[in-house]
Design an enzyme around this catalytic site. Structure first.
Site, PDB file in Angstrom:
ATOM      1  N   GLU A  99       0.824  -1.210   0.000  1.00 34.75           N
ATOM      2  CA  GLU A  99       0.000   0.000   0.000  1.00 34.75           C
ATOM      3  C   GLU A  99       0.864   1.267   0.000  1.00 34.75           C
ATOM      4  OE1 GLU A  99      -3.042  -0.232  -0.677  1.00 34.75           O
ATOM      5  OE2 GLU A  99      -3.164  -2.391  -0.412  1.00 34.75           O
ATOM      6  N   HIS A 148       1.894   2.024  -3.562  1.00 35.23           N
ATOM      7  CA  HIS A 148       0.829   2.733  -4.300  1.00 35.23           C
ATOM      8  C   HIS A 148       0.834   4.227  -3.944  1.00 35.23           C
ATOM      9  CE1 HIS A 148      -1.027  -0.688  -6.162  1.00 35.23           C
ATOM     10  NE2 HIS A 148      -1.483  -1.223  -5.044  1.00 35.23           N
TER      11      HIS A 148
END
Length: 212
Positions: free
Chosen positions: A27, A30
């Protein structure tokens, strides 16, 4: 208690540590890539961090321990902030799976170096880091919503095709859940994941077998 878990109790500590690292880095990758391309959305919501607390989804984490299938909190991305939405969108989506690939590659290399000399728990942890991260790399590239593989296809598709994909995305999510949760997955997604995961691991073995 063990009968309710997807993993053996002795594996559980290694699974938890590996998942914390895998989900968090995935995450963060990203968020960081989106930030570098001009989107501050994730940063403004506190997601540009390697603190697992900001990335883990409690229900998704419980599910992966019980059912072997789960999720982290998706990173918010506003593609309208990108100068080149198509290129940036693809790279942002690809960053997560590639981060898992990199973790697996590094853990495999370390495992190759220390096997036979490191404590048993370290070997077990490295093995779990390799396996889970390769699995997440392959899994997240599947072309089903809401996975990264689907987002990549969506960004590469022509505008008219993207509109159609958006209209039918809910059915794609339903199909994906059916394939993952029901026994139908034993004849579709799971054999594919096993073959692809083994192929990646064989590739690692070939690479490190040449240089080490």
């Amino acid at each position: 208690m063990e009968q309710f878990l997807a993993f053996d109790l002795e594996q559980l500590p290694f699974v938890i540590i590996a998942l914390l690292v895998a989900f968090t880095v995935h995450e963060f990758a990203h968020a960081y890539t989106a930030f570098k391309f001009g989107d501050d959305t994730a940063k403004d919501q506190g997601r540009l961090t390697l603190n697992p607390v900001h990335h883990l989804d409690p229900i998704g984490t419980i599910f992966i321990l019980i059912a072997g299938f789960g999720w982290a909190r998706p990173v918010p991305v506003n593609r309208r902030n990108f100068k080149n939405p198509k290129l940036a969108g693809v790279l942002v989506s690809l960053a997560g799976p590639l981060s898992n690939f990199l973790i697996a590659f590094l853990a495999f290399g370390l495992l190759y170096l220390v096997v036979g000399s490191a404590p048993v728990f370290a070997i077990q942890l490295l093995n779990m880091m390799v396996w889970l991260n390769v699995l997440l790399f392959v899994f997240n590239l599947l072309p089903f919503p809401p996975l990264d593989g689907y987002r990549i296809i969506e960004d590469l598709a022509p505008p008219r095709t993207r509109v159609k994909m958006t209209q039918y995305e809910q059915y794609g999510v339903l199909l994906f859940l059916i394939l993952v949760i029901t026994p139908l997955g034993d004849h579709t997604i799971r054999p594919f994941l096993t073959r692809m995961t083994n192929s990646v691991l064989a590739g690692f073995e070939s690479i490190f077998g040449v240089f080490l």
